[in-house]
Design a protein around this motif. Sequence first.
Motif, PDB file in Angstrom:
ATOM      1  N   ARG A  94       0.085 -21.593  10.004  1.00 44.26           N
ATOM      2  CA  ARG A  94      -0.487 -21.499   8.795  1.00 44.26           C
ATOM      3  C   ARG A  94       1.270 -21.096   7.728  1.00 44.26           C
ATOM      4  NH1 ARG A  94      -3.617 -17.730   5.246  1.00 44.26           N
ATOM      5  NH2 ARG A  94      -3.252 -18.493   2.941  1.00 44.26           N
ATOM      6  N   ASP A  95       1.724 -22.495   6.888  1.00 48.38           N
ATOM      7  CA  ASP A  95       2.832 -21.594   5.783  1.00 48.38           C
ATOM      8  C   ASP A  95       2.887 -20.625   5.155  1.00 48.38           C
ATOM      9  OD1 ASP A  95       3.307 -24.485   6.895  1.00 48.38           O
ATOM     10  OD2 ASP A  95       2.932 -25.286   5.192  1.00 48.38           O
ATOM     11  N   GLY A  96       3.821 -19.720   5.595  1.00 45.42           N
ATOM     12  CA  GLY A  96       3.698 -17.961   4.767  1.00 45.42           C
ATOM     13  C   GLY A  96       3.152 -17.976   5.045  1.00 45.42           C
ATOM     14  N   TYR A  97       2.846 -17.487   7.028  1.00 47.25           N
ATOM     15  CA  TYR A  97       2.172 -16.885   7.757  1.00 47.25           C
ATOM     16  C   TYR A  97       3.054 -15.858   8.476  1.00 47.25           C
ATOM     17  CZ  TYR A  97      -2.127 -14.974  10.703  1.00 47.25           C
ATOM     18  OH  TYR A  97      -2.570 -14.087  10.862  1.00 47.25           O
ATOM     19  N   PRO A  98       2.881 -14.268   7.844  1.00 49.14           N
ATOM     20  CA  PRO A  98       4.271 -13.381   8.453  1.00 49.14           C
ATOM     21  C   PRO A  98       4.578 -13.097   9.409  1.00 49.14           C
ATOM     22  CG  PRO A  98       1.833 -12.316   6.979  1.00 49.14           C
ATOM     23  CD  PRO A  98       1.935 -13.737   7.763  1.00 49.14           C
ATOM     24  N   THR A  99       6.153 -13.462   9.797  1.00 47.28           N
ATOM     25  CA  THR A  99       6.659 -13.212  11.101  1.00 47.28           C
ATOM     26  C   THR A  99       6.993 -11.542  11.414  1.00 47.28           C
ATOM     27  OG1 THR A  99       8.740 -13.758  10.481  1.00 47.28           O
ATOM     28  CG2 THR A  99       7.317 -15.431  11.143  1.00 47.28           C
ATOM     29  N   GLU A 100       7.042 -10.884  10.070  1.00 48.99           N
ATOM     30  CA  GLU A 100       7.528  -9.769  10.473  1.00 48.99           C
ATOM     31  C   GLU A 100       6.132  -9.142   9.863  1.00 48.99           C
ATOM     32  OE1 GLU A 100      11.153  -9.534   8.794  1.00 48.99           O
ATOM     33  OE2 GLU A 100      12.255 -10.567   9.905  1.00 48.99           O
ATOM     34  N   HIS A 101       5.917  -7.477   9.725  1.00 47.59           N
ATOM     35  CA  HIS A 101       5.726  -6.367   9.622  1.00 47.59           C
ATOM     36  C   HIS A 101       5.437  -6.726   8.137  1.00 47.59           C
ATOM     37  CE1 HIS A 101       4.992  -4.319  13.639  1.00 47.59           C
ATOM     38  NE2 HIS A 101       4.420  -5.670  14.212  1.00 47.59           N
ATOM     39  N   LEU A 102       4.554  -5.955   7.170  1.00 47.76           N
ATOM     40  CA  LEU A 102       4.981  -5.753   6.463  1.00 47.76           C
ATOM     41  C   LEU A 102       5.112  -4.484   5.590  1.00 47.76           C
ATOM     42  CD1 LEU A 102       0.987  -7.143   4.854  1.00 47.76           C
ATOM     43  CD2 LEU A 102       3.230  -8.304   4.975  1.00 47.76           C
ATOM     44  N   ASP A 103       6.217  -4.835   4.732  1.00 42.72           N
ATOM     45  CA  ASP A 103       6.914  -3.312   4.375  1.00 42.72           C
ATOM     46  C   ASP A 103       6.624  -2.269   4.410  1.00 42.72           C
ATOM     47  OD1 ASP A 103       6.725  -3.985   1.838  1.00 42.72           O
ATOM     48  OD2 ASP A 103       8.767  -4.835   2.025  1.00 42.72           O
ATOM     49  N   LEU A 104       6.650  -1.303   4.107  1.00 48.05           N
ATOM     50  CA  LEU A 104       5.614  -0.420   3.511  1.00 48.05           C
ATOM     51  C   LEU A 104       4.954  -0.325   2.212  1.00 48.05           C
ATOM     52  CD1 LEU A 104       4.132   2.783   3.699  1.00 48.05           C
ATOM     53  CD2 LEU A 104       6.486   3.839   3.232  1.00 48.05           C
ATOM     54  N   GLY A 105       5.993  -0.963   1.409  1.00 49.62           N
ATOM     55  CA  GLY A 105       5.188  -1.640   0.105  1.00 49.62           C
ATOM     56  C   GLY A 105       4.125  -1.895  -0.713  1.00 49.62           C
ATOM     57  N   PHE A 106       3.541  -2.825   0.042  1.00 48.76           N
ATOM     58  CA  PHE A 106       2.929  -3.679   0.317  1.00 48.76           C
ATOM     59  C   PHE A 106       1.625  -3.191   0.244  1.00 48.76           C
ATOM     60  CE2 PHE A 106      -1.033  -5.566   2.240  1.00 48.76           C
ATOM     61  CZ  PHE A 106      -1.294  -7.043   2.090  1.00 48.76           C
ATOM     62  N   SER A 107       1.621  -1.631   0.729  1.00 46.34           N
ATOM     63  CA  SER A 107       0.496  -1.250   1.195  1.00 46.34           C
ATOM     64  C   SER A 107       0.254  -0.890  -1.044  1.00 46.34           C
ATOM     65  CB  SER A 107       0.254   0.415   1.729  1.00 46.34           C
ATOM     66  OG  SER A 107       0.198  -0.364   3.280  1.00 46.34           O
ATOM     67  N   GLU A 108       0.562  -0.768  -2.209  1.00 48.36           N
ATOM     68  CA  GLU A 108       0.057  -0.417  -2.932  1.00 48.36           C
ATOM     69  C   GLU A 108      -0.246  -1.341  -3.219  1.00 48.36           C
ATOM     70  OE1 GLU A 108       2.476  -0.038  -7.333  1.00 48.36           O
ATOM     71  OE2 GLU A 108       3.733   0.067  -5.423  1.00 48.36           O
ATOM     72  N   ASN A 109      -1.008  -2.381  -3.038  1.00 46.26           N
ATOM     73  CA  ASN A 109      -1.640  -3.675  -3.505  1.00 46.26           C
ATOM     74  C   ASN A 109      -3.485  -2.691  -2.988  1.00 46.26           C
ATOM     75  OD1 ASN A 109      -1.275  -6.508  -3.909  1.00 46.26           O
ATOM     76  ND2 ASN A 109       0.754  -5.218  -2.251  1.00 46.26           N
ATOM     77  N   ALA A 110      -3.283  -1.760  -2.122  1.00 48.04           N
ATOM     78  CA  ALA A 110      -4.141  -1.596  -1.818  1.00 48.04           C
ATOM     79  C   ALA A 110      -4.760  -0.159  -3.018  1.00 48.04           C
ATOM     80  CB  ALA A 110      -4.760  -0.846  -0.434  1.00 48.04           C
ATOM     81  N   TYR A 111      -3.862  -0.209  -3.360  1.00 45.77           N
ATOM     82  CA  TYR A 111      -4.302   1.266  -4.926  1.00 45.77           C
ATOM     83  C   TYR A 111      -4.732   0.702  -5.890  1.00 45.77           C
ATOM     84  CZ  TYR A 111      -2.903   4.910  -1.052  1.00 45.77           C
ATOM     85  OH  TYR A 111      -2.885   6.028  -0.543  1.00 45.77           O
ATOM     86  N   GLU A 112      -3.518  -0.279  -6.299  1.00 40.88           N
ATOM     87  CA  GLU A 112      -3.970  -1.150  -7.130  1.00 40.88           C
ATOM     88  C   GLU A 112      -4.842  -2.048  -7.286  1.00 40.88           C
ATOM     89  OE1 GLU A 112      -1.372  -4.955  -9.328  1.00 40.88           O
ATOM     90  OE2 GLU A 112      -2.482  -5.508  -7.712  1.00 40.88           O
ATOM     91  N   LYS A 113      -6.107  -2.644  -6.447  1.00 43.35           N
ATOM     92  CA  LYS A 113      -7.190  -2.865  -5.989  1.00 43.35           C
ATOM     93  C   LYS A 113      -8.219  -1.899  -6.065  1.00 43.35           C
ATOM     94  CE  LYS A 113      -4.399  -6.921  -5.650  1.00 43.35           C
ATOM     95  NZ  LYS A 113      -2.804  -6.947  -5.557  1.00 43.35           N
ATOM     96  N   THR A 114      -7.491  -0.935  -5.739  1.00 43.98           N
ATOM     97  CA  THR A 114      -8.564  -0.201  -5.415  1.00 43.98           C
ATOM     98  C   THR A 114      -9.335  -0.099  -7.093  1.00 43.98           C
ATOM     99  OG1 THR A 114      -8.547   0.969  -2.856  1.00 43.98           O
ATOM    100  CG2 THR A 114      -9.721   2.631  -5.050  1.00 43.98           C
TER     101      THR A 114
END
Length: 857
Positions: free
Chosen positions: A95-115
């Motif tokens: 799939r296009d755009g599928y991550p090939t590296e680990h997501l960085d720590l800053g990505f986890s802020e999404n969980a807080y925003e969505k919660t």
Amino acid sequence: MSQTTHHPWRTALHAVIAVIAAAAMVAPVGAVAAEDGGHTQDNRRVVSRVARKSNGEYYLEVNGRPYLYSFTQNMGTWERMGHQEEFKEDSGSSRDGYPTEHLDLGFSENAYEKTANLNYATISQALLWRDVETAPGVYDFTVLDAYVKWARKYGLKIDLAWFGSACQSGSRIPTYSSAWNGKEHKTVDIGYQYTAPSWYVQDEDGNPIGDYYDIAGGKGKVDYPLITTGPKAEAMKQAEIKTMEAIFAHLAQTDPAGTVISIQLENEANNNPHFKDQYINWINDLGKAVKESDYSIATRVNYSGSGYPVNVNDYAYIDFAGPDPYSTSVSRMKEIIADGKRNSTLGHIAENSGDYANLTSLETTAFAAGGGYGTWEIDNWFCDGGGGHFNGPHALYSNLDQSDIHSQEMYYDWKLGTIPTMTEQAKELQRYNPGLNAMGQVLAGATASDRTGFNIDQDDPQTEYSAMKTIGRYRLGFHTTDGAVGIAAIDGRNLYVTSDTAGSVTITTEQRPDAASVGAFGDDGEWTAAEQRAVAAQDDGTYAITLKTGEALRLAMPVGDVLSNLALDATAEHSSVNADYPASNVNDGDEWSGTKSRNDPTYPQYVTLTWDKPQTFDTVDLAGIYAKDQNPTNWDIEVSANGKDGWTPVASSGDVTWSTSDGTAEHHAVTMPMQRDVTAMRVRINKAATTWGAYYITEITVTNTLQPLTELVADIDSSGPKETDYTAETWQPFAQALSAARTMLQQSEPDGKAVDETKRTLESAWRALTKEERPVDPDPSEPDRPNTPDDQDKTDRPSRPAEHGNDGDDESIDAATGRKRLSDTGSAVALIAVAATVTALAGIGMTIVGRRYGDRG
């Protein structure tokens, strides 16, 4: 909550402040501590703890106030490095755009925003041991600090889920751990999900280490059991304890706001084969590190399955426990919370799927039963649409096409500022959580008889639902046409209600509220009314108030008509008791917890209630669930003046045939001549159904039919109306009604309907009293002037019954706060009394120490 007394004068000053506060208002539930939650006797800070209610139930207390335990969880590090390994490498996604590296720590802020977007107050955050200990004895708090920072940014508290020495039964080991992916029909490597630092898991060459985990079974397991005894195991335990100590020392220094409020110690550790005899003690030692830190918080464990394998009350540093049932049954939620009261303190649903369409019904059931509720999980990290290990879906967001992961909206594509697709149950949570947060401290602190749920009688809520229920001393109705569920709690004379409605529901009462408002409790424990709400009289004699989406409604009520359960204030004993079902369960106000006999009991057996003060009553009601198979079938009621001897039979049930064989509470009441000045009552059980070996009683209720009339007469006597002040036309029917009421109060076997009619007649007559008009001699120093309407209002208003919101000449109800308000004269007297108290305390250095709730640990 324990408090430290550094100086006598400071303690005395605190007492004076308490006196001033008491003179000014009635304290709300939970206003029992300083803003930071207080300190222990050795001056350690307590951010949160589990505290005890008056009926023996428990609740989570945060910063000194009851806190509703409700959260959704995310997996942190595992999510940042999960799907791309599971599906990129093993499933060959292109799939296009599928991550090939680990997501960085800053990505986890999404969980807080969505919660926060779902209006939760708490996020449960997985924290791995290896997130913190990055080299032997070296601690890096970058990940933890980021979580705390985001929680503060989005106004959330954190429940840490500690994945340390064990995840499920042990740990996952790189190159060894694998799981079956049902969608791809192959095993996939999940070794990257190891939790303990790498040096406990593998050597420098990547080979698994067998000193810490049992790897004898070879490759292919998900989790390898932790070795819990021996020198290596002890060294590992001490290393984990030191890591825990470092974490909480760091939080004590860096988080004065107390963002982290609880911690789950390990995950589903009951799967470890040595859990009961060894590993639970390891976990208890971890809890000790938390409790003895300067950032003490509540500790918990969770269990795989729906049972309680151990009683955590036997472990000093584990506060509470709950299972991960993965069930859509509301009756199962009730059973789990009831079981938790025997095997824990605060029963709770530690983990249940976010995919369940009746999610708000399940959590409402848990809250109404006195427990907490956790939802797993916020995103679709665990979901691939297939069977096997990745057998989702469980997500509140991005839970779309479960048949094809490649076309599915995936969590790793989330961006800050963009809200992904929400499930219907997520939308219901988004509507429900604001009201739950607004009234959460009252709901969390309420005893069993002071809270109730609506539209949760079956697994799926009814679209059209109408019910009137008893809560405290009131009858409260809930009416919906959009399938909404609701929950209510009471604190004193204030009723609170909220709902997950998409539009509005109608709340009804049998007594007219003195005031109605929508609003919320603030951090100071005070209710702030955002809007006054109209109360409409209905044709059926009830009163209706509208409750809209996201609101919490407060109704300031007059003195209640519902009879008080006198048993709630008694001490219970049971002559044949199963230790897991103590006698105290029979008078806790909860019809799902009860007292159970030992197997094959002989008869008679006794359940005894003893009071500190003499009581008057004429009805004793027994309740049970599955009553046909396990309730007493013949019993007598006996009373005693001292609770030790002189027991006198006063009533008998005769032979009783129960009809229910399910979880519905069934009642049987026995009436008797009015018993006065009784300090002890006992149920003498002569026979019982014992299909499963023992009998069971869930609740005993003791009531006095004359109570409402007694209170009304007492109100009239305290207000002291005089015949000379009122017209003969209104005084005569009042005097006759009062005389009839006094006669009724002397009856030994009063009829309930007659008592109600006598009360209504007296209320009407009191309300109708009209003051006699008398000419007033004019003051020669002032010109003559007629009385104005204002003058008439000031001089001719008679004392009114409680239903009119006035409890006497010196008190009234503040419409905004619902609290009793002193008159100017009363306030002045109170201030004089306070001044005298200050002087006395300053002179003698009196130390006053007060406790409202007991605490654990």
